[in-house]
Structure formats: structure tokens, C-alpha cells
Design an enzyme around this catalytic site. Sequence first.
Site: not given
Ligand code: PLP
Length: 388
Positions: A153, A181, A203, A239, A326
Site C-alpha cells: 500500500n 491495493q 473502497h 445481515t 491509516c
Molecule cells: N490492506 C491493505 C493492503 C490496505 O492498503 C488497507 C487500507 O489501506 C487495508 C488492508 C485495510 O482496509 P480497510 O481499512 O478498508 O479495512
Amino acid sequence: MKAQPIYLDYNATTPVAPEVAEAMQPFLHEAFGNPSSSHAYGHVARDAVMQARQRVADLIGASPSEVFFTGCATEANNLALLGVARALGRSKRHLVISAVEHPAVMAPAKYLAQEGWDLSVVPVDEYGLVSPFDIAEALRPDTALVSVMCANNEVGSIEPIAEIAAITRRKSVLLHTDAAQAAGKIPLDIAALGVDLLTLAGHKFYAPKGIGALYVRAGTPIRSVLHGAEQEHELRPGTENVPAIVGFGVAAQLARDRLAQAQHHSKQLRDLLHQRLRESIPGLMLNGHPEHRLPNTLHVSFPAVSGRELLSEVGSILAASVGSACHSELDTVSGVLAAMGFGPARAAGAVRLSVGWMTTHAQVEAAAAALANAWQRLRRGKSETASA
Ligand code: PLP
């Protein structure tokens, strides 16, 4: 209205595609039924979920019965690791992951380690790539699962999943890949990858937030980590989020239909951005593998300034990130860059720029000019302070 900053953070999240939003609408209004209901409203919702499951399965070459919807990629990763651990924990107690996994894999792996599992974290090279040889070395007779992400990512490097799968297969060890990703950016085919479990996040490819999926190859030993009713064959009770699932399905179809065009568009703009930055910033360093890399991702280290300072300086013009969205509030060296062996200066100057479907040529030119100007201003400021 004030102009919005140019968005170059498509790895953090993408906008919902208009086609996706439109397809979701009826399921927020008249088609609001619960897929488990046995009346007409339920049937409509159930059919819609079935169609979306088929579309998501088609994106990765799976069978629909192998696709389980979850609330997000984090949940899918947790389900993969903890669910396999629950199924195999009596006989196997060893887990292997790479050193550049997202926290959504790293944290459940560490949780299992606290619960008494042995955890091997396999290092990466300076490009963030795992060596299949190192994975082979880490395997033991009691290894239950290997989890290596499909594409990183932060730096975008694409891991050699098919080569790793050839090794895990031979040793009858399960392989999970976090493809959150990778989906929509590079081709994903379950047969070619050879994985047993694969994570997707809506997303990251123009579906809404709060929807993900775990692919589980038929016959893979896995148990639910939630206890409830029978949805998703009891693997993920609760659900179903029907509007989001419908949107996810349409996004999966768009990702498939537009893959070649999106790859071409992204790569062109990403490379233009890189070229412009290189022209005006001597000493700019590319992070991640120059070729085995997501076509939309440009991760660079700016010399002598911090990436955070730089992005704050251009904040009214450009939205991008240092590290991953994140955990970008933290001012520590990214675990990914540390694993790649970067020193503090290269890590501090790092910025991730990620383009997407909506990015234009003009935006890339404007973003590059803004970054170059801000870098020069910051450099000037620093040398004036130093000579004062
Ligand atoms: N895994 C990877 C490689 C990601 O880039 C991300 C989010 O940046 C996630 C998992 C986590 O995604 P989510 O926050 O939608 O659970």
C-alpha cells in the site's frame, strides 16, 4: 466554493464511481429488503447479492461460492488469519507473514503470537520485495498459513505471489494474500496466483467504504470468528450490507472492464509526475521496485525536507500522504520503509502520490509544480535559518 485540492491519494481511498452510486440507489429505497426474508422484498435483495457475488468472483476468476462478503479488508484479513488458526490450531501453531504487511494482517498475526502461536516475519529487500526462497526457509511442518500481500500500500511493490504459492502448495501450507491495493490496478486471477485466500476492499476500487470480501478456495479449512446466524454460509454472520454489496459488484465489473485502460492512464500520469519531479528536484529518490510496482503509485523521498512538512506546505493545492492513510498521523518511520532498510532521512522525506481514474494531465502538472516550489521554499527557509 473554494477549489478542492488535487487528489493524489487513490491508495488511501477512491471516490464512488457514478455507475456504482446509481446502482446502489434502489437498495437504499424501495428495494430495502433483508436477503434472508422469504417474501418478495427478500427475494429482490437476495438476487442482488447473488449477482454481486458473481461479479466479484469474476474479477478474480473464482466461483461465487468462494466469495464471502465482509465489512472491510481489515475484517477479511482477520477472518483469514484467525479463521484458519481456529480451524487448524490443534495440529499447527506456526504462521509466516512478510515484514511489510498492512496492520490489518500484522495485528491479527501478533495477536495469534500472544495466544501462543509462533510467528515468523520474513524480511524484504530494498524494494520491499519478499524472496520466495526466504518463505521456503521459514516453513516448518507445523506451519498453518503464509500471508504475503499482493501489492504494498505504501511503495506499491508487487510481491511474487505465484512463486510463493508454488512453494506453499508443495508443502501443503495455506497461502493468503491481501489484495486490497492490487484489485482494479493489476490483473488478479486466482488460478494464476495459486492462493487459497485473498482479501479485497471495495473502497480501493470505486465502491463505497465499509465493504470487503474474502475469497476462500473451496475446501480450505477455516472457521468463523463471529457467532450469529447463517449468512455467508455461517462464515460471516450478520445481515448483509445490500447497497454496499451491490455497489461492490458493479465496481468489480467496472474494474474488470476498464483494467487495461486504467493501467495505461495511471502509468502515463504517474510517470509524467515522476519525470516532472525529477526535472526540478535533484536527488529525488524513487522508493519501491521500478518495474514490479502498481501502475498508479509513485513513492518518492525528497532530499533535505520532511514529507510531512512538504505536504503541509502544499496542503491547499494537493492532497497526498506520507506512508499509508491509516497511520499517517504518526511521525514515526514507516514500518515498511524501515523493513526496506531506509535510514531516517530517506524515510522522513518520503511522500506517496497515487493517481486514479479521475486524475488529469493538468492536475499532474499542477501538483508537480506545487511540490517543486514548496520544496524550494522549504530548502531556502532551512538554509537561511542555518546561516542566521
Ligand atoms: N490492506 C491493505 C493492503 C490496505 O492498503 C488497507 C487500507 O489501506 C487495508 C488492508 C485495510 O482496509 P480497510 O481499512 O478498508 O479495512
